[in-house]
Design a protein around this motif. Structure first.
Motif, PDB file in Angstrom:
ATOM      1  N   VAL A  79      41.143 -30.919  -9.811  1.00  0.00           N
ATOM      2  CA  VAL A  79      41.175 -29.643 -10.524  1.00  0.00           C
ATOM      3  C   VAL A  79      42.470 -28.945 -10.135  1.00  0.00           C
ATOM      4  O   VAL A  79      42.674 -28.633  -8.959  1.00  0.00           O
ATOM      5  CB  VAL A  79      39.968 -28.747 -10.173  1.00  0.00           C
ATOM      6  N   HIS A  80      43.344 -28.766 -11.106  1.00  0.00           N
ATOM      7  CA  HIS A  80      44.522 -27.937 -10.905  1.00  0.00           C
ATOM      8  C   HIS A  80      44.318 -26.750 -11.829  1.00  0.00           C
ATOM      9  O   HIS A  80      44.736 -26.732 -12.990  1.00  0.00           O
ATOM     10  CB  HIS A  80      45.796 -28.703 -11.257  1.00  0.00           C
ATOM     11  N   GLY A  81      43.576 -25.799 -11.281  1.00  0.00           N
ATOM     12  CA  GLY A  81      43.174 -24.623 -12.041  1.00  0.00           C
ATOM     13  C   GLY A  81      42.530 -23.688 -11.053  1.00  0.00           C
ATOM     14  O   GLY A  81      42.566 -23.949  -9.853  1.00  0.00           O
ATOM     15  N   GLY A  82      41.933 -22.634 -11.530  1.00  0.00           N
ATOM     16  CA  GLY A  82      41.278 -21.721 -10.612  1.00  0.00           C
ATOM     17  C   GLY A  82      41.157 -20.366 -11.252  1.00  0.00           C
ATOM     18  O   GLY A  82      41.756 -20.104 -12.302  1.00  0.00           O
ATOM     19  N   PRO A  83      40.376 -19.473 -10.622  1.00  0.00           N
ATOM     20  CA  PRO A  83      40.149 -18.145 -11.202  1.00  0.00           C
ATOM     21  C   PRO A  83      41.448 -17.368 -11.403  1.00  0.00           C
ATOM     22  O   PRO A  83      42.420 -17.580 -10.681  1.00  0.00           O
ATOM     23  CB  PRO A  83      39.261 -17.461 -10.150  1.00  0.00           C
ATOM     24  N   PHE A  84      41.452 -16.503 -12.360  1.00  0.00           N
ATOM     25  CA  PHE A  84      42.579 -15.604 -12.636  1.00  0.00           C
ATOM     26  C   PHE A  84      43.006 -14.903 -11.349  1.00  0.00           C
ATOM     27  O   PHE A  84      42.156 -14.467 -10.607  1.00  0.00           O
ATOM     28  CB  PHE A  84      42.152 -14.576 -13.689  1.00  0.00           C
ATOM     29  N   PRO A  85      44.301 -14.733 -11.086  1.00  0.00           N
ATOM     30  CA  PRO A  85      45.450 -15.076 -11.917  1.00  0.00           C
ATOM     31  C   PRO A  85      46.048 -16.460 -11.643  1.00  0.00           C
ATOM     32  O   PRO A  85      47.143 -16.728 -12.139  1.00  0.00           O
ATOM     33  CB  PRO A  85      46.459 -13.994 -11.552  1.00  0.00           C
ATOM     34  N   ALA A  86      45.359 -17.296 -10.865  1.00  0.00           N
ATOM     35  CA  ALA A  86      45.896 -18.653 -10.688  1.00  0.00           C
ATOM     36  C   ALA A  86      46.082 -19.279 -12.059  1.00  0.00           C
ATOM     37  O   ALA A  86      47.104 -19.905 -12.345  1.00  0.00           O
ATOM     38  CB  ALA A  86      44.954 -19.481  -9.829  1.00  0.00           C
ATOM     39  N   THR A  87      45.076 -19.120 -12.900  1.00  0.00           N
ATOM     40  CA  THR A  87      45.203 -19.526 -14.293  1.00  0.00           C
ATOM     41  C   THR A  87      44.559 -18.450 -15.164  1.00  0.00           C
ATOM     42  O   THR A  87      43.830 -17.592 -14.682  1.00  0.00           O
ATOM     43  CB  THR A  87      44.493 -20.865 -14.601  1.00  0.00           C
ATOM     44  N   SER A  88      44.817 -18.565 -16.455  1.00  0.00           N
ATOM     45  CA  SER A  88      44.203 -17.634 -17.412  1.00  0.00           C
ATOM     46  C   SER A  88      42.738 -17.959 -17.628  1.00  0.00           C
ATOM     47  O   SER A  88      41.961 -17.114 -18.066  1.00  0.00           O
ATOM     48  CB  SER A  88      44.943 -17.720 -18.751  1.00  0.00           C
ATOM     49  N   ASP A  89      42.335 -19.181 -17.325  1.00  0.00           N
ATOM     50  CA  ASP A  89      40.989 -19.635 -17.678  1.00  0.00           C
ATOM     51  C   ASP A  89      40.522 -20.633 -16.614  1.00  0.00           C
ATOM     52  O   ASP A  89      40.825 -21.819 -16.684  1.00  0.00           O
ATOM     53  CB  ASP A  89      41.028 -20.300 -19.059  1.00  0.00           C
ATOM     54  N   GLY A  90      39.794 -20.126 -15.629  1.00  0.00           N
ATOM     55  CA  GLY A  90      39.388 -20.949 -14.489  1.00  0.00           C
ATOM     56  C   GLY A  90      38.385 -22.020 -14.836  1.00  0.00           C
ATOM     57  O   GLY A  90      37.988 -22.804 -13.979  1.00  0.00           O
ATOM     58  N   ARG A  91      37.989 -22.114 -16.109  1.00  0.00           N
ATOM     59  CA  ARG A  91      37.012 -23.139 -16.494  1.00  0.00           C
ATOM     60  C   ARG A  91      37.665 -24.475 -16.792  1.00  0.00           C
ATOM     61  O   ARG A  91      36.986 -25.396 -17.244  1.00  0.00           O
ATOM     62  CB  ARG A  91      36.211 -22.662 -17.718  1.00  0.00           C
ATOM     63  N   THR A  92      38.972 -24.578 -16.553  1.00  0.00           N
ATOM     64  CA  THR A  92      39.670 -25.792 -16.960  1.00  0.00           C
ATOM     65  C   THR A  92      40.634 -26.241 -15.868  1.00  0.00           C
ATOM     66  O   THR A  92      40.833 -25.571 -14.864  1.00  0.00           O
ATOM     67  CB  THR A  92      40.479 -25.542 -18.240  1.00  0.00           C
ATOM     68  N   THR A  93      41.238 -27.385 -16.099  1.00  0.00           N
ATOM     69  CA  THR A  93      42.290 -27.900 -15.224  1.00  0.00           C
ATOM     70  C   THR A  93      43.456 -28.342 -16.096  1.00  0.00           C
ATOM     71  O   THR A  93      43.251 -28.787 -17.233  1.00  0.00           O
ATOM     72  CB  THR A  93      41.781 -29.081 -14.376  1.00  0.00           C
ATOM     73  N   SER A  94      44.670 -28.237 -15.560  1.00  0.00           N
ATOM     74  CA  SER A  94      45.823 -28.726 -16.320  1.00  0.00           C
ATOM     75  C   SER A  94      46.287 -30.087 -15.807  1.00  0.00           C
ATOM     76  O   SER A  94      47.162 -30.702 -16.411  1.00  0.00           O
ATOM     77  CB  SER A  94      46.978 -27.719 -16.272  1.00  0.00           C
TER      78      SER A  94
END
Lengths: 514, 514
Positions: free
Chosen positions: A455-470
Motif C-alpha cells: 500500500v503506497h497510500g494513506g489518510p489525507f494529506p498523505a493522499t487525497s483518498d486513503g482507500r487506494t494505493t498508487s
C-alpha cells in the motif's frame, strides 16, 4: 505528442541540467488549450477499442511498452541523469522497477480477478422472483497522469499511474513534468511505438508538455477525463482536487502529496543498538537527496541515554554525508526554505549538518525538539522535501502515543523494536493503523516494493483518498467501476461472466471459485 | 438519541400524516450543534472497540439488529404507513428487505473476502531483498448516514448504508429523515437494544433528528466523520459533496441522487407485444407513486405502428391508475411542479393522465416528444420524482443510440428485445455500459435485488461516485481502506493475515487461495 503526432508550435521551454540549472538542448513546445482538447478527444475516441481489447492482448501491449523502454537502455539513463541529477545506479534501478511494474500489471491483467466477476443465478420460484445478475468491472475512461519530478521513470510518463490505468483498460493523457522533458519524450516515444505495433488507435496515449499550472488545470477540467493520477506537492494536489470537484461532472483525483513518515524507536531496541540505528537512519534520510515520498522526516523516541547516543552518532554520521544534486533548482530552494523554517521553530535545536554544499545540492541536516515543543506547534509536521529530519524526544511511551495520535495522515509509519518492545508495539498498533497506509517493522521507509500487498497510500494529506494505493497491483482498482447485467441473454453478456467461462476467480451464488 | 441517551431539549417538530399533511403525536427534538459533536465524539471513542470486534461477533451484532427490528412487527409497519403514505404490503416487504440485508451483510462479514487479504512472503535473496508484506482492509471510521424519504426502512436508519457501514466495522451517526421521525425512532431503539445486548459501547450508534439543512451540514463537517452515505435529491447530494470537499480533511460522500433510468424498446420486441409492454410500463412507473430511484422516467423507441399502439395502450391503462399518497406534501408539490415543467417543454405532448387525485396524491402522467425535440433541450433529462414518464420517439436506431450516448449518468438502463433485436442490442451495449451501473434485459427497473452482483450506482449524477454501489454486498467496500504490514512479527499481525490462518479467501504470493 498528441495521439502519435508531434506538434511543434506555441511557447517553448528547454530542459535544464539539474547540476547547474543551465538550459540545454532542443526546445520543447508547451501544449495549448487546443492541444489538451485534441489529446482528450483522441483518448475518448480510442477508449472504446482499447477498453474492449481482450485481456491477453492488453497484457501483451503492456509487455511491449516494457520492452520498448528496455530498448532505450543507456540513452534513457544518461538523459534522466542530466535532467534529474540522480545517479546512474539509481536510475538503472528505477528503469528496472518501471519495466518490472509494467510486466507485473501485464500478469495482473491476465489474472483477471480485479474484474470482481460475480454471478447470482436466477430463482424464478422466489417471491418476488430473483433475477439473474452478473457483475464485472469496466474501465472508467481516459485518465490524466501527472508525471512526478522525483521518479522520472517509475512515477512519470510510463510509471505506476500509467501502468495501472493501461491495465484497467483506460487511455492515458500524461502531463509531463517540466523538470525532465527529454526523459519524458524518450519514454513517450517507446509507448507510441508499442501502441502502433499493437495496432491500437494512437489516441490511447498522448504526452503534453508545459511549464504552467494552467496546463494541468485544463487537463483536469476536460470533460473527457474520467480520473486523475498525481504525485507531487500538497499545494499542487489540493489545487487539482479543487478543480476536479468543481467540474460539471466531478471526478476523483488520486493525489499522493505529503508525508513525514514517522519512525518510532522503541526503548528496548534503541538501548540494544543506538549506533546501528543512527547510521541506518542517516543513510535513509539522505538517500537520493532525501527526495523520496517515504523519507523518514520524523523520528520519535523516549528520552534516555540510548537516545543521546543515537543523536550523537547521527551527528557524527551526518558530518560525512556529501551533498547530492537535487532534482531542480526550485526544489533545492524550497528545501533550504523549509529546513530554515524548521530550524527556527520554537524548541527546535540543530543536531548536525552534512558536508557543506554548493550549487544545486541539498545539505543533509537533522534537528531535534521535545515532544512538548512538537505538540505546541503543528507546523512541526510540515514536510520538508529533501534530506532533513527531526528527532522528537518524548517523556514516555504515553507521549509517543500522544504524538502519533495527533499527526496527520501518512504514507508509512515504522516501529523499531525487539521482543521486549512487543507489548508497547501492540498498544501503538491501532494508532498506527489509523495514521498510515503501511506499517513497517525494523526497517526504513525508503524503498517501496511493487507487489500485491503493497500500500503506497494513506489518510489525507498523505493522499487525497486513503482507500487506494498508487503502487502495487491493487492500484488498478482506482480506474474501474462496476456494471451489473440483469437477465441478459448469454450472447450479449461479456465473455468473462458467461456460465461457460472459467479460469478466472469468480464469485458464483456467493461462493468464490477459482 | 445520542449514544443511548435520549436528549429532550431544543427546537421541536412533529411527525405529519402523509395522507393529510397534518401534524400528529409527540414532539421530536431537533439536534443542536453540540448534539452533533457529542454523537460524533461518542462514535469516535467507540470506533476502536467496534472496529476491532472479531468478525463472528460483528456478524452476530448485525443479526441481533435484524431480530430487534423484526420484533417491532406491526407497530413499525403502522407507524411507517402513517408517516410515509406507503401501503402495508409494501412496508412489510420493505421490512423484510431491511432485515434481509442486515443478515446478508452478517454472512458477508463472516465470509471475510472483502478484507482483500494478501500476503507476499519475503525473499531475502533478491536484490534488493524483498520484504514480507501483508495487506488487509480496516474500517474507515465513523460514518454519517442520511435517511432517505422514499425507503423509510430499507434506506433509512437501519438501511443499506447503515448495514454496510456496520459490516465494515464503522460506527454510524444517522441524520433521520424528518418525514418519518417516529419510524426512525422505533428502528433506532431496536439498534440501541442490540448495541447494549452485544455489550458494545453506546457510541456505536446515534440518531440525530431535525428539519434544517444546517444539521446535515454540521454532521458532514464534523472532523470525526470519515465518510457519508446519502440517498436523496441532487441538490441535497451536491451540497453535501461541497461541504465534504471543503473540509480540512476532505472525505467522500457516497450520494445516490438522480436518475431517469432510460428504457429502450427495440423494434422486433415492440412489434411483438406493444400492449403487454405498455401495461407493464404503466405498472412500473406508477408503483409506489413513482417514488423509486429506479422509476422508468424515459422510454425510447423507433417510430412505428407498434409504438403508436404502445402509446395508445399506455394512455388507456393510465386512465385506470388511481392516485397514491406521496411521501410528503413537499414531494407532492415538487412533483406537480416538475411534471408541469415537463408538460411545457417545447415539443412535449401529453399522452394521458391517471385518475384525478386530491390531497397529497400524485397523479400519474405520461408525455411524449420526438427525439429531435429531446435532443434540443437537455432539461428533458431532469428527473421528475413521482409517477411521470416521457416517451421519446426516435427516427431510427441511430437516433436511439445518439439519445442514449448524450444522456447523463444513470442508475439503470433497460433493453426490451427479442432474438431479432440482438444485433441492435450488441451495438448499444458499449453505450449502455458507459451510461449506467445496471443494464436490464426485458424487465423494468423498479425492483433492486439485494445480492452479490447488484450494482445500485452509476456515473454522476446518478451517484457522486460511480465506482461503488449502495445496494448489495459490494457496498461494504465503500467504508474500508487498505493497510499494509511490512516485516511485522507474527504476534503483532492481525490474525487474518498470519500464515497459520485459513478459511478466508486470501491472495498468497499472487495466488488466490480459498
Amino acid at each position: 505528442m498528441i495521439a502519435g503526432e508531434r506538434r511543434q508550435s506555441g511557447k517553448t521551454f528547454r530542459a535544464k541540467d539539474a547540476a547547474t540549472g543551465e538550459a540545454f538542448g532542443e526546445p520543447f513546445f508547451a501544449a495549448s488549450d487546443a492541444d489538451v482538447a485534441d489529446a482528450c478527444e483522441a483518448a475518448a475516441e480510442a477508449q472504446k477499442a482499447f477498453g474492449a481489447m481482450p485481456l491477453g492482448e492488453r497484457a501483451a501491449f503492456l509487455r511491449l511498452v516494457a520492452d520498448k523502454i528496455d530498448a532505450l537502455g543507456d540513452t534513457l539513463t544518461r538523459r534522466a541523469m542530466k535532467e534529474s541529477g540522480l545517479p546512474e545506479a539509481r536510475l538503472n534501478g528505477e528503469r528496472g522497477r518501471t519495466v518490472g511494474q509494467l510486466r507485473l500489471f501485464a500478469d495482473e491483467v491476465e489474472n483477471g480477478a480485479w474484474q470482481l466477476l460475480r454471478i447470482d443465478h436466477a430463482d424464478p420460484g422466489r417471491t418476488p422472483p430473483k433475477p439473474d445478475l452478473r457483475l464485472r468491472m469496466i474501465p472508467l475512461g481516459p485518465v490524466a497522469v501527472f508525471g512526478a519530478s522525483n521518479f522520472p521513470l517509475a512515477f512519470s510518463v510510463a510509471g505506476g499511474d500509467t501502468a495501472s490505468a493501461f491495465a484497467a483498460g483506460c487511455c492515458v493523457v500524461v502531463k509531463g513534468h517540466p523538470a525532465h522533458p527529454g526523459t519524458s519524450e524518450l519514454v513517450a516515444g517507446a509507448i507510441e511505438q508499442a501502441v502502433a505495433e499493437a495496432g491500437l488507435p494512437a489516441g490511447v496515449f498522448s504526452l503534453l508538455n508545459g511549464t504552467e499550472n494552467a496546463l494541468g488545470e485544463a487537463l483536469v477540467k476536460d470533460p473527457r477525463i474520467a480520473a486523475v493520477g498525481f504525485t507531487g506537492s500538497r499545494g499542487g494536489g489540493l489545487a487539482l482536487m479543487r478543480h476536479a470537484a468543481k467540474r460539471r461532472v466531478p471526478i476523483t483525483v488520486y493525489a499522493e502529496m505529503s508525508s513525514v513518515n514517522p519512525v518510532t524507536l522503541l526503548p528496548a531496541r534503541l538501548a540494544e543498538a543506538p549506533e546501528d540505528l543512527a547510521r541506518a537512519y542517516v543513510g535513509s534520510l539522505s538517500m537520493g537527496a532525501g527526495q523520496f515520498c517515504t523519507n523518514p522526516g520524523i523520528v520519535l523516541a523516549v528520552e534516555s541515554d540510548a537516545l543521546a547516543t543515537f543523536i550523537a552518532t547521527a551527528r557524527d554520521e551526518l558530518a560525512n554525508v556529501a551533498g547530492q544534486t537535487m532534482l531542480t533548482t526550485g526544489i533545492q530552494r524550497a528545501f533550504d526554505e523549509g529546513a530554515g523554517r524548521l530550524a527556527k521553530r520554537a524548541g527546535a535545536e540543530l543536531v548536525g549538518y552534512g558536508k557543506e554544499t554548493s550549487g544545486t545540492c541539498g545539505r543533509a541536516q537533522v534537528f531535534t525538539a521535545s515532544a512538548d515543543a512538537f505538540l505546541a506547534d503543528e507546523d512541526f509536521q510540515e514536510e520538508v522535501f529533501g534530506p532533513a529530519s527531526l528527532i522528537v524526544r518524548c517523556k514516555d511511551l504515553d507521549q509517543v502515543a500522544q504524538v502519533l495520535a495527533g499527526m496527520e495522515g501518512q504514507l508509512t509509519t515504522t516501529l523499531h523494536m525487539n521482543a521486549d518492545d512487543h507489548d508497547a508495539a501492540a498498544t501503538l498498533m491501532p494508532i498506527l493503523e489509523q495514521l498510515a497506509g503501511r506499517i513497517i517493522a525494523n526497517g526504513w521507509p525508503t524503498g517501496v516494493d511493487v507487489t500485491h500487498a503493497m500500500v503506497h497510500g494513506g489518510p489525507f494529506p498523505a493522499t487525497s483518498d486513503g482507500r487506494t494505493t498508487s503502487v502495487g497491483t491493487l492500484a488498478i482498482e482506482r480506474f474501474v467501476r462496476p456494471v451489473s447485467y440483469q437477465d441478459m441473454p448469454e450472447t450479449l453478456l461479456p465473455a468473462a461472466i458467461r456460465d461457460s467461462e472459467s479460469g478466472t476467480l469468480r464469485r458464483i451464488d456467493g461462493q468464490y471459485q477459482l
